[in-house]
Design an enzyme around this catalytic site. Structure first.
Site, mmCIF file in Angstrom:
data_model
loop_
_atom_site.group_PDB
_atom_site.id
_atom_site.type_symbol
_atom_site.label_atom_id
_atom_site.label_comp_id
_atom_site.label_asym_id
_atom_site.label_seq_id
_atom_site.Cartn_x
_atom_site.Cartn_y
_atom_site.Cartn_z
ATOM 1 N N CYS A 81 0.829 -1.201 0.000
ATOM 2 C CA CYS A 81 0.000 0.000 0.000
ATOM 3 C C CYS A 81 0.874 1.265 0.000
ATOM 4 O O CYS A 81 1.349 1.666 -1.050
ATOM 5 C CB CYS A 81 -0.973 -0.027 1.172
ATOM 6 N N GLU B 66 -1.268 -9.086 3.164
ATOM 7 C CA GLU B 66 -1.086 -9.686 4.494
ATOM 8 C C GLU B 66 -2.440 -10.072 5.120
ATOM 9 O O GLU B 66 -2.509 -10.955 5.966
ATOM 10 C CB GLU B 66 -0.302 -8.745 5.421
ATOM 11 N N HIS C 65 -3.495 -5.017 0.412
ATOM 12 C CA HIS C 65 -2.920 -5.530 1.662
ATOM 13 C C HIS C 65 -2.947 -7.057 1.629
ATOM 14 O O HIS C 65 -3.828 -7.677 2.231
ATOM 15 C CB HIS C 65 -3.714 -5.010 2.862
HETATM 16 N N1 GLN Z 1 -1.896 6.661 2.999
HETATM 17 C C1 GLN Z 1 -2.001 5.941 1.783
HETATM 18 C C2 GLN Z 1 -3.380 6.069 1.141
HETATM 19 O O1 GLN Z 1 -4.295 6.505 1.784
HETATM 20 C C3 GLN Z 1 -1.684 4.490 2.005
HETATM 21 C C4 GLN Z 1 -2.717 3.788 2.820
HETATM 22 C C5 GLN Z 1 -2.224 2.489 3.366
HETATM 23 O O2 GLN Z 1 -1.036 2.224 3.365
HETATM 24 N N2 GLN Z 1 -3.124 1.682 3.877
HETATM 25 O O3 GLN Z 1 -3.550 5.773 -0.003
#
Ligand code: GLN
Length: 573
Positions: free
Chosen positions: A420, A549, A547
């Site tokens: 992410c 994970e 994600h």
């Molecule tokens: N802050 C980034 C976004 O909002 C990444 C979010 C995250 O890593 N879950 O896109």
């Protein structure tokens, strides 16, 4: 006035009048006795691992062919966990339907290998808001709306709805916080009512408690645990099982004490001591026979399938037998803001553990606080790691350090997995140092940067409000053939991944990035949303806007994590 005995409650519910004190909202077609309930509560202190216990016991029952459905009841007033700070509460776990929940839901999904939904998670905020909504809607027919029976009625309704939608043999109810908290008292009261309404052999109450062993005494002390159980009894609940958490195995004498003070037979007072891996706990509970104690108590012996269990348990043991027998080891660096609290990265640690066990490799983790990392000292921080993960995160803190780590990984063939924010950091780094866009950044970090390669999703720009404008939940990702991602995913054309983000690659920069050699190997179908990236001439350089994970399971480690760990093993040689 009608007269009802408790046995008639369910049958006569439709005839109740406004004069009756009974209030029993039931989902249509609910059959009493079809679903049983195991209710897990904690005493003495929070953080005992109620979710771990509950998921392990649920697993033992699931393995016997029973349909199980877990639910976590949170005391806090937030409607979901989306706005909670992971530093205080552990990671926010996102379900496929987009619900943002407590990290315990992750434990259930992993242990049961089941995708859960918002039906498996409730907060006080949800319960109250539903009651208030019904009140405004006139659903309470002129009654004053009260904690008992209306709020408790709403809790029971939620459980029974889950029982029906999941067609569950057993619903596992985990009550957040500890007995004695003001905010979860109505849940406990609701469970007392539930036990009465459902009748004998329908519920099983488990009190999780902690046996202290002060170093100065060198002896296990059960007083605090006794008081905790007593407090539960004062609330009208007699525990059926007492689970003693402790550092070392709980000795017979302490168990006897808990048995005497808690009115619980000794065979139902069990030790759940610290274990190096949570995946060893189902066996610990099985060895004390807890699975069959519960099955007997709930009188569901005729529903279990022992042939099925032999197979499932065999599969599970093939996995757990590998724990602690790893012949290799690697160290993976994890950069992050919440480096002091492991709970904020629970799913990543689990995913690494799954991949490691699968590959026969012990995965050690080195935490890297990136606020002090610069391009000039990145090598020093990363000298002793065999691979690196830049995990998800929000805000600007430490971002330049993360980008410096990405550069080092890219230029030095160090296996890299970006999750992410880690995907976004990889795009920024590539834009700056390979495409020559020196002012590349994310508008989350610098809203006025000259090259906003990462920007707010166009679809999200329209939606206002904190927590309300994120792209959340499961989405299909189209995989580009003949890429590393495609190989890792077994040449699948599409995979399901989970998302929680507000920003993405600005589509205007895709061509520039691709022309310089960055490959977007995963994309949203029919939308220019980039979801997986990779570098073809690097041993392992992969980032994903998702994600992964969150969807790694013990027996099905996530391919991106096995990819990272295998590359780390190869690098170490
Ligand atoms: N802050 C980034 C976004 O909002 C990444 C979010 C995250 O890593 N879950 O896109």
């Amino acid at each position: 006035m009608n007269e009802f005995s408790s046995q008639d409650l369910f049958a006569k519910i439709s005839q109740m009048t406004q004069e009756d004190e009974f209030f029993l909202p039931l989902p249509e077609g609910y059959q009493k006795g079809r679903t049983k309930y195991v209710i897990v509560m904690g005493t003495v202190m929070s953080g005992l691992g109620k979710g771990i216990f509950s998921s392990c016991l649920a697993k033992l029952l699931q393995d016997k062919g029973l349909r199980v459905a877990p639910i976590k009841l949170e005391g806090y007033l937030n409607i979901d966990s989306g706005t909670l700070n992971p530093y205080r509460h552990g990671e926010v776990f996102v379900l496929d339907d987009g619900m943002e929940t407590d990290m315990d839901l992750g434990t259930y999904e992993r242990m049961l290998d089941q995708n859960l939904s918002r039906a498996n998670f409730a907060t006080s905020g949800q319960i109250y808001s539903s009651v208030l909504h019904k009140e405004r809607h006139g659903d309470y027919l002129g009654r004053d709306v009260q904690m008992i029976p209306h709020v408790t009625g709403e809790v029971k309704l939620k459980l029974r709805q889950l029982a029906m939608s999941a067609k569950a043999d057993v619903v596992f109810v985990e009550i957040g916080g500890t007995v004695g908290d003001l905010e979860n008292a109505f849940y406990i009261e609701a469970m007392r009512e539930l036990a009465y309404e459902e009748g004998p052999h329908s519920t099983c109450f488990v009190a999780l408690t902690y046996i202290l062993e002060p170093k100065t005494l060198g002896e296990q002390k059960s007083k605090a645990a006794q008081l905790g159980v007593k407090q539960l009894m004062q609330m009208g609940i007699q525990p059926d099982i007492i689970v003693c958490r402790s550092e070392k195995p709980v000795r017979e004498q302490a168990r006897q004490k808990m048995s005497v003070f808690g009115n619980v037979p000794l065979e139902r007072v069990v030790s759940m001591h610290d274990s190096a891996s949570i995946y060893a706990i189902p066996a610990m509970l099985r060895e004390c026979g807890l699975d069959f104690e519960v099955i007997r108590m709930l009188k569901i012996e005729d529903r279990i399938n022992l042939g099925y269990e032999r197979k499932e348990w065999g599969r599970w043991c093939d996995f757990t037998d590998k724990i602690g027998r790893e012949t290799k080891s690697v160290t993976i660096g994890i950069t992050g803001k919440y480096t002091s609290v492991r709970d904020s990265y629970a799913s990543i640690l689990n995913a690494l553990e799954h991949a490691g066990i699968h590959l026969g490799c012990k995965v050690n983790v080195k935490w890297i606080e990136t606020t002090t990392v610069k391009e000039s000292n990145a090598a020093e921080h990363l000298r002793d790691v065999d691979g690196i993960i830049v995990p998800g995160g929000f805000g600007v803190r430490g971002i330049e350090g993360k980008i410096a780590c990405v550069r080092y990984a890219r230029e030095n063939g160090l296996p890299y997995l970006g999750l992410c924010l880690g995907f976004q950091a990889a795009v920024i780094e590539y834009a700056r140092n390979v495409c020559g866009l020196k002012g590349a950044n994310s508008t989350e970090v610098d809203p006025k940067c000259p090259d906003p390669v990462i920007d707010v999703l166009p679809e999200q720009k329209k939606i206002e409000g904190l927590g309300g404008n994120m792209r959340l939940g499961g989405r299909d990702v189209e995989i580009k053939p003949n890429t590393k991602a495609w190989e890792l995913f077994g040449k699948a054309a599409s995979v399901r991944m989970r998302f929680r983000h507000r920003y993405e690659v600005d589509p205007r920069y895709i061509e520039t990035l691709e022309k310089s050699g960055l490959v977007f190997s995963g994309k949203a179908p029919n939308q220019p949303i980039m979801q997986i990236l990779e570098l073809p001439n690097h041993p392992f350089f992969v980032g994903t806007q998702a994600h992964p994970e969150l969807t790694s399971r013990p027996l099905r480690p996530h391919p991106l994590f096995t990819g990272l760990v295998s590359a780390a093993i190869k690098r170490k040689g």
